[in-house]
Every structure is written in C-alpha cells, then in structure tokens.
Design an enzyme around this catalytic site. Structure first.
Site, PDB file in Angstrom:
ATOM      1  N   CYS A   8      10.257  26.605  34.159  1.00  0.00           N
ATOM      2  CA  CYS A   8      11.726  27.062  34.008  1.00  0.00           C
ATOM      3  C   CYS A   8      12.676  27.762  35.609  1.00  0.00           C
ATOM      4  O   CYS A   8      10.923  27.829  36.316  1.00  0.00           O
ATOM      5  CB  CYS A   8      11.318  28.421  33.528  1.00  0.00           C
ATOM      6  N   CYS A  62       6.673  29.783  31.797  1.00  0.00           N
ATOM      7  CA  CYS A  62       6.769  28.454  31.777  1.00  0.00           C
ATOM      8  C   CYS A  62       6.977  27.602  33.234  1.00  0.00           C
ATOM      9  O   CYS A  62       7.985  28.699  33.835  1.00  0.00           O
ATOM     10  CB  CYS A  62       8.370  27.842  31.244  1.00  0.00           C
ATOM     11  N   ARG A  80       0.581  -1.708  -0.010  1.00  0.00           N
ATOM     12  CA  ARG A  80       0.060  -0.326  -0.026  1.00  0.00           C
ATOM     13  C   ARG A  80       1.011   1.016  -0.024  1.00  0.00           C
ATOM     14  O   ARG A  80       0.079   2.085  -0.153  1.00  0.00           O
ATOM     15  CB  ARG A  80      -0.471   0.176   1.492  1.00  0.00           C
ATOM     16  N   HIS A 121      11.156  17.903  29.825  1.00  0.00           N
ATOM     17  CA  HIS A 121      10.919  17.183  30.747  1.00  0.00           C
ATOM     18  C   HIS A 121      10.398  15.964  30.850  1.00  0.00           C
ATOM     19  O   HIS A 121      10.117  15.524  30.270  1.00  0.00           O
ATOM     20  CB  HIS A 121      10.151  17.944  31.648  1.00  0.00           C
ATOM     21  N   SER A 155       1.739  19.512  27.152  1.00  0.00           N
ATOM     22  CA  SER A 155       1.285  21.316  26.768  1.00  0.00           C
ATOM     23  C   SER A 155       2.671  21.766  27.401  1.00  0.00           C
ATOM     24  O   SER A 155       2.129  22.954  27.271  1.00  0.00           O
ATOM     25  CB  SER A 155       0.320  21.095  27.803  1.00  0.00           C
ATOM     26  N   GLN A 190       7.964  12.644  33.138  1.00  0.00           N
ATOM     27  CA  GLN A 190       6.996  12.168  34.567  1.00  0.00           C
ATOM     28  C   GLN A 190       7.325  10.509  34.817  1.00  0.00           C
ATOM     29  O   GLN A 190       7.643   9.581  34.292  1.00  0.00           O
ATOM     30  CB  GLN A 190       5.613  12.605  33.921  1.00  0.00           C
ATOM     31  N   ASN A 231       6.304  12.415  27.137  1.00  0.00           N
ATOM     32  CA  ASN A 231       5.529  13.049  26.341  1.00  0.00           C
ATOM     33  C   ASN A 231       6.146  14.687  25.811  1.00  0.00           C
ATOM     34  O   ASN A 231       6.033  15.339  26.120  1.00  0.00           O
ATOM     35  CB  ASN A 231       4.450  13.186  27.142  1.00  0.00           C
ATOM     36  N   HIS A 240       8.909  22.943  27.778  1.00  0.00           N
ATOM     37  CA  HIS A 240      10.236  22.736  28.483  1.00  0.00           C
ATOM     38  C   HIS A 240      10.503  20.893  28.752  1.00  0.00           C
ATOM     39  O   HIS A 240      10.003  20.240  28.824  1.00  0.00           O
ATOM     40  CB  HIS A 240       9.871  22.848  30.072  1.00  0.00           C
ATOM     41  N   HIS A 278      14.632  26.389  28.736  1.00  0.00           N
ATOM     42  CA  HIS A 278      13.696  25.448  28.034  1.00  0.00           C
ATOM     43  C   HIS A 278      13.684  25.123  26.720  1.00  0.00           C
ATOM     44  O   HIS A 278      12.435  24.695  26.521  1.00  0.00           O
ATOM     45  CB  HIS A 278      12.201  27.551  27.997  1.00  0.00           C
TER      46      HIS A 278
HETATM   47 ZN   LIG Z   1      10.203  26.622  30.378  1.00  0.00          ZN
END
Ligand SMILES: [Zn+2]
Ligand SMILES: [Zn+2]
Ligand SMILES: [Zn+2]
Length: 349
Positions: A54, A51, A27, A167, A162, A169, A154, A165, A114
C-alpha cells in the site's frame, strides 16, 4: 468427431509443449466427495496499514513506498535471483550438473487500492499496467545479462499468494526458463517445417470453429486451448503476429487492457468469487534476432474445478503419468462464454 470428444476418453496434444493430456469426459457424472475449501468472504479495506504494497507504508527491509497514484514498480526485497551470481558454481559432472543463474526480480503494484483486482479496475487504469509491462520488457531485455523476461501474476491465497494487494512480478533471468525455452523450440520448428507461425495458424483455426472461443475484441481472442490441463485454463492471444508485448500499437494496448478486465470479470462470475489463478506472459527471448517464430500470448492457469471451494489437484496419475481432466475444453469454453460481463458484485446495483 466433436461429439465423441465430449463422451469418450482420449488424449489431446499440446503443440506448444509437445506434451499430451488425458481427457475423461465420461467421468463428469461421478459424485464428488473430495475436499471443500472454505469460502473466503472477507471484505478488504481500500488501504491496509499492515500491507507492504500500500502507498506510504514501510516495507520489511525498511524502504518506504511512495504515495503512488496508479502503478508502482520496485525491486523485490527478497529476490529469488541475484544480479551478481558468480561462475564458481559451475559443475558439469554428468549426474550433478550445476550452472549459475542470475537475474532481477521486481514487483509491480497495479493500483494504490488494496481492495481491487484486475477484474475490478477500469480498462483505463489497466492500460497503465500494460504500459509498465512494456517498459519493463524494454528496459530489462536490453541488458546484456538478461536472456528472458517473465511477467506473471499469482492471485489468491490458494495459489500461495501472500498478499491480496493487486500486483504482479517480473523475473528477468540470464537464461531462458524451461517452459518458454520449450515453446521457443516448438514454435521455431513449426515455422521452419510449415512456413507459417504455429499460433497464427492455431488462432485462425479456433476462430473458424468458434467452439473454444470465450470472447474476442478487434485485437485479441480469449479461448480455452484444445489441450487445456486446468479446468478453466484459458489463453489470451493477439490476432495478428507479434513476438513481444512491445510490438503492440496504441489501440492494441487499449484492447489488451479491455480483454484483461473482461477475462477477469468472467472468471469472477463463474463461481461468484474472486477467482484465483496464475497468469503469465510468454514472449520472445530478450536476445536480439530471437527469430520470427514467436507469437506472444498470455496463459491463465486457475485451480478451481466446480465451485469457489472445490479445486483441482495435480496428484496421482497426473504426478506419475500425465495431466488429466474430466470437463472438456469445449464445455469449459461454453460456460465461460455464456457468463455476463457485468461483475457479480454489481449485479444488485
Ligand atoms: Zn495493500
Ligand atoms: Zn503468429
Ligand atoms: Zn506459452
């Protein structure tokens, strides 16, 4: 067999989850008339006064970030889990089962900058991130009320992240979440039946074949798994058997930091964009005696399909039947393998 796999529709089995995926390489020649995401070209500042990650900024719930210089960990101000969930929610009604869940949610900032990502940081700075992951796993998995420690990143607003910066979790839960619980069962069964670790054997076979390898260093191999669902899904696996990230010695931690940066640069270079993905570490559960069957690893699930603006959607047959892909794992691995390891933003320099 390999050539037929590049031309004809077939199913591939994922031994870690026990699930099948449909591959439809014929395909890949069809015209694309789907959605084009808008390209994100905005340049970020090194420091953003708005932010909440930050250094020195006030977070939503009123806490002020310290003037941190490398990594910084804090308890999530809006945690998805609470430490003191009570048992009164228990309901074993066959059709309406409820169980309590408790845990701890933390945020780890990779850098005070950032505008950086793992792919734009140097391996020495990423090594500090690796050390923090190990510290978090050690601390949280020692707790009686914690059964599993999930570390994940993520990245990118199309992944619903969202804040740009850099990071990740850490969600530590009382019970073992569904996906690692399934991998726990599958790896335990494989060791019991074959007297060998599933992923040790898998890495050995992949290194022999080489066709799905993206790159390797002394301690790690990056590959597109045979059963990959996402177009450029990859795994980062230690070459020797280890159940948890805390089993790494100093040079292995250094090699992991290097591999994380190299993987990030290749991803960014693929479509010359800051490559979005969900990345996470799967490792042995927190309980003592969790067995020798666990071989820890990192999964990258990136959504992009054919450009910085065209992504894959898990809809239709994939929602109703099973996951499906067009480009084969071997084709994806070759594309990632052929990319340079100098970041595209440095190409003109
Ligand atoms: Zn930041
Ligand atoms: Zn192993
Ligand atoms: Zn896994």
């Amino acid at each position: 067999m390999v050539n037929k796999l590049q031309d004809l529709p077939h199913k591939r089995f994922n031994p870690l989850t026990g699930e099948w995926i449909l591959v439809s390489p014929h395909r890949t020649k069809r015209p694309w008339q789907g959605r084009q995401e808008s390209t994100q070209t905005n340049v970020l500042p090194g420091y953003d006064p708005k932010c909440y990650l930050c250094p020195g900024n006030v977070r939503n719930q009123g806490a002020t970030n310290p003037d941190y210089k490398d990594v910084f960990v804090f308890d999530n101000d809006f945690p998805s889990l609470l430490e003191d969930s009570v048992n009164e929610f228990c309901d074993q009604d066959e059709l309406f089962q409820v169980e309590p869940e408790s845990g701890i949610c933390r945020v780890v900032c990779f850098s005070p900058r950032h505008d950086l990502t793992l792919s734009r940081m140097n391996p020495g700075a990423v090594r500090k991130v690796v050390d923090i992951w190990c510290d978090q796993f050690t601390e949280l998995s020692a707790r009686k009320d914690i059964g599993y420690v999930q570390i994940f990143e993520n990245r990118g607003d199309i992944m619903g992240c969202s804040n740009p910066h850099p990071h990740c979790q850490v969600w530590a839960t009382r019970s073992i979440p569904t996906i690692p619980a399934n991998e726990d069962i599958r790896q335990e069964k494989y060791l019991r039946e074959k007297d060998q670790c599933l992923l040790c054997r898998y890495v050995e076979r992949e290194l022999q074949s080489g066709e799905r390898i993206v790159f390797e260093n002394d301690s790690f191999v990056a590959l597109v798994p045979f059963w990959a669902v996402w177009p450029f899904e990859t795994m980062l696996l230690p070459k020797v058997h280890m159940g948890a990230i805390t089993d790494m010695n100093d040079s292995q931690k250094k090699d992991l930091a290097e591999a994380l940066v190299r993987m990030g640069i290749r991803f960014d270079n693929l479509f010359e964009t800051s490559f979005p993905y969900s990345m996470g570490i799967h490792q042995r559960p927190a309980r003592e005696n969790s067995g020798d069957h666990w071989h820890w690893h990192i999964h990258y699930y990136p959504p992009l399909l054919r450009s910085a603006t065209v992504r894959k959607f898990m809809v239709g047959f994939e929602m109703m039947g099973m996951p499906q892909r067009d480009i084969t794992a071997e084709q994806s691995a070759k594309r990632l393998r052929d990319l340079p390891e100098i970041h595209f933003q440095d190409w003109d320099v």
